[in-house]
Motif scaffolding. Sequence first.
Motif, PDB file in Angstrom:
ATOM      1  N   ILE A 197     -34.287 -13.273  53.134  1.00 38.44           N
ATOM      2  CA  ILE A 197     -33.672 -13.221  51.811  1.00 38.44           C
ATOM      3  C   ILE A 197     -33.429 -11.761  51.452  1.00 38.44           C
ATOM      4  O   ILE A 197     -34.310 -10.912  51.605  1.00 38.44           O
ATOM      5  CB  ILE A 197     -34.565 -13.876  50.743  1.00 38.44           C
ATOM      6  CG1 ILE A 197     -34.707 -15.375  51.031  1.00 38.44           C
ATOM      7  CG2 ILE A 197     -33.998 -13.660  49.343  1.00 38.44           C
ATOM      8  CD1 ILE A 197     -35.627 -16.095  50.058  1.00 38.44           C
ATOM      9  N   THR A 198     -32.216 -11.466  51.004  1.00 40.20           N
ATOM     10  CA  THR A 198     -31.884 -10.150  50.492  1.00 40.20           C
ATOM     11  C   THR A 198     -31.554 -10.274  49.009  1.00 40.20           C
ATOM     12  O   THR A 198     -31.199 -11.349  48.526  1.00 40.20           O
ATOM     13  CB  THR A 198     -30.698  -9.538  51.258  1.00 40.20           C
ATOM     14  OG1 THR A 198     -29.517 -10.307  50.988  1.00 40.20           O
ATOM     15  CG2 THR A 198     -30.960  -9.543  52.752  1.00 40.20           C
ATOM     16  N   LEU A 199     -31.654  -9.173  48.297  1.00 37.94           N
ATOM     17  CA  LEU A 199     -31.448  -9.189  46.844  1.00 37.94           C
ATOM     18  C   LEU A 199     -30.525  -8.049  46.446  1.00 37.94           C
ATOM     19  O   LEU A 199     -30.854  -6.876  46.629  1.00 37.94           O
ATOM     20  CB  LEU A 199     -32.787  -9.057  46.118  1.00 37.94           C
ATOM     21  CG  LEU A 199     -32.725  -8.979  44.589  1.00 37.94           C
ATOM     22  CD1 LEU A 199     -32.150 -10.265  43.999  1.00 37.94           C
ATOM     23  CD2 LEU A 199     -34.114  -8.701  44.014  1.00 37.94           C
ATOM     24  N   ASP A 200     -29.366  -8.415  45.888  1.00 42.00           N
ATOM     25  CA  ASP A 200     -28.402  -7.447  45.370  1.00 42.00           C
ATOM     26  C   ASP A 200     -28.455  -7.504  43.843  1.00 42.00           C
ATOM     27  O   ASP A 200     -28.132  -8.536  43.246  1.00 42.00           O
ATOM     28  CB  ASP A 200     -27.004  -7.801  45.863  1.00 42.00           C
ATOM     29  CG  ASP A 200     -25.936  -6.826  45.402  1.00 42.00           C
ATOM     30  OD1 ASP A 200     -26.269  -5.866  44.674  1.00 42.00           O
ATOM     31  OD2 ASP A 200     -24.760  -7.030  45.758  1.00 42.00           O
ATOM     32  N   VAL A 201     -28.850  -6.401  43.210  1.00 41.75           N
ATOM     33  CA  VAL A 201     -29.010  -6.406  41.753  1.00 41.75           C
ATOM     34  C   VAL A 201     -27.901  -5.639  41.034  1.00 41.75           C
ATOM     35  O   VAL A 201     -27.881  -5.562  39.800  1.00 41.75           O
ATOM     36  CB  VAL A 201     -30.393  -5.866  41.350  1.00 41.75           C
ATOM     37  CG1 VAL A 201     -31.472  -6.832  41.803  1.00 41.75           C
ATOM     38  CG2 VAL A 201     -30.646  -4.470  41.912  1.00 41.75           C
ATOM     39  N   GLU A 226     -30.856  -4.318  47.342  1.00 40.80           N
ATOM     40  CA  GLU A 226     -29.518  -3.724  47.363  1.00 40.80           C
ATOM     41  C   GLU A 226     -29.138  -3.139  46.008  1.00 40.80           C
ATOM     42  O   GLU A 226     -29.227  -3.813  44.990  1.00 40.80           O
ATOM     43  CB  GLU A 226     -28.515  -4.799  47.791  1.00 40.80           C
ATOM     44  CG  GLU A 226     -27.097  -4.321  47.958  1.00 40.80           C
ATOM     45  CD  GLU A 226     -26.213  -5.403  48.573  1.00 40.80           C
ATOM     46  OE1 GLU A 226     -24.989  -5.351  48.348  1.00 40.80           O
ATOM     47  OE2 GLU A 226     -26.735  -6.300  49.269  1.00 40.80           O
ATOM     48  N   GLU A 227     -28.706  -1.886  46.050  1.00 38.66           N
ATOM     49  CA  GLU A 227     -28.202  -1.169  44.880  1.00 38.66           C
ATOM     50  C   GLU A 227     -29.116  -1.297  43.656  1.00 38.66           C
ATOM     51  O   GLU A 227     -28.706  -1.774  42.600  1.00 38.66           O
ATOM     52  CB  GLU A 227     -26.785  -1.644  44.536  1.00 38.66           C
ATOM     53  CG  GLU A 227     -25.769  -1.251  45.596  1.00 38.66           C
ATOM     54  CD  GLU A 227     -24.368  -1.134  45.047  1.00 38.66           C
ATOM     55  OE1 GLU A 227     -23.929  -2.025  44.324  1.00 38.66           O
ATOM     56  OE2 GLU A 227     -23.722  -0.107  45.346  1.00 38.66           O
ATOM     57  N   PRO A 228     -30.355  -0.853  43.776  1.00 40.31           N
ATOM     58  CA  PRO A 228     -31.285  -0.985  42.656  1.00 40.31           C
ATOM     59  C   PRO A 228     -31.119   0.064  41.557  1.00 40.31           C
ATOM     60  O   PRO A 228     -31.680  -0.106  40.474  1.00 40.31           O
ATOM     61  CB  PRO A 228     -32.657  -0.845  43.327  1.00 40.31           C
ATOM     62  CG  PRO A 228     -32.398   0.026  44.509  1.00 40.31           C
ATOM     63  CD  PRO A 228     -31.031  -0.340  44.996  1.00 40.31           C
ATOM     64  N   VAL A 249     -33.965  -0.546  51.715  1.00 45.00           N
ATOM     65  CA  VAL A 249     -32.913  -0.384  50.713  1.00 45.00           C
ATOM     66  C   VAL A 249     -31.549  -0.460  51.380  1.00 45.00           C
ATOM     67  O   VAL A 249     -31.353   0.064  52.480  1.00 45.00           O
ATOM     68  CB  VAL A 249     -33.078   0.962  49.971  1.00 45.00           C
ATOM     69  CG1 VAL A 249     -31.836   1.299  49.141  1.00 45.00           C
ATOM     70  CG2 VAL A 249     -34.314   0.922  49.081  1.00 45.00           C
ATOM     71  N   ALA A 250     -30.610  -1.116  50.690  1.00 45.53           N
ATOM     72  CA  ALA A 250     -29.225  -1.205  51.139  1.00 45.53           C
ATOM     73  C   ALA A 250     -28.308  -0.732  50.018  1.00 45.53           C
ATOM     74  O   ALA A 250     -28.590  -0.941  48.840  1.00 45.53           O
ATOM     75  CB  ALA A 250     -28.871  -2.642  51.524  1.00 45.53           C
TER      76      ALA A 250
END
Length: 374
Positions: A197-201, A226-228, A249-250
């Motif tokens: 699972i990845t998370l883009d915020v 992603e992009e926090p 981090v992405a």
Amino acid sequence: MNNNNARAKIETVEAIPLRIPFTAGGRSDAGAWGGKDLKSVDSLIVKVTTDQGVVGWGESFGFTSVPAVKVAIDEIIAPLCTGRDPALIGKLMHELQVKLHIFGRSGAIMFGLSALDIALWDIAGKMAGQPVHQLLGGSDAESLPCYASLIRYTDPELVAENTRRALRDGYRYIKLHEVDIRGVQAAREAAGSDVEITLDVNCPWSVREALDMANKLRPYQLRWLEEPVWPPENYDGLARVRREGGIPVAAGENASTLMDFQHLLQAQAVDFVQPSPSKMGGITELRKVFALANAHNTTVMVHTFYDGPGLLASVNASAALGGPKALVEWRYFDLEAQLYGDAIIPRNGAIAVPQGPGLGIEPNPDVIRDYRVT
């Protein structure tokens, strides 16, 4: 490429807005692309035609940016392209970037140039009789694994329900766009421990807030955060979150030039860099980012929140340049119509690498006719 093809000229550049209704497994919450319960997707495809009748297709980043990008293409970019040789992609794109830099190095102009570049690569492949991935160095991949990129729901029950729906469709990688811990927890409980699972915020937090959230998110074993950090170009702040946050981090979908990516990578800000071909210069710039990332020992995960030629550009580039870890982002919407019909829809969580010349698949003219915004 034969002499006749080499003498081809760009005859027309046409920007075509599309609006396609969709559902997404429940009511969406307000996110980076629109308000609550978004019901349609706006996209902008670009048709480039040569004087020999060869047609190439490109795509700009869409949603509410479409009107501005269409004006940029119609009024500024297209007139500069008429009569130019479509085979000299690097030369033309460099000249256009230099000439148009006074309008800014991101946003509508760069989005429009990105769409143009993708269309020119489509033409190049067709003129050569080869898929774009072969022009980029070749690939024997028949398909690439995808991750299902979910919209923002906020409601934990909808997050869990759509995570399970994606798993039933064969996906083993899930991207969330939640900004609340409860949604992430719901997805992890629904997916179990074996699913990545990845998370883009979408850039909501200060560095301090991002570190505090990373502390709360660590138990959910995210593949990346992603992009926090706001603003997205705060590469030093992003690097701090990477060093201290305990989660890979992405970032990179909002970087729009090769220099942006150089600064991002020099700052050691990311574990995964995410160039967005329909935003940052198309395939010409995308392949440079792959080389740059390789020099910095950083994995490229192409950002592809598209369904048209921008998606095909990502698939072709990832097949040729991405290596065994390449994943393709699949926008997990249920569109009323697909520009490529069933040809590009993932099966069992994998997307076919197109084998036809150019980008590999031609858009359905009926879909363009029926969903064109006039």
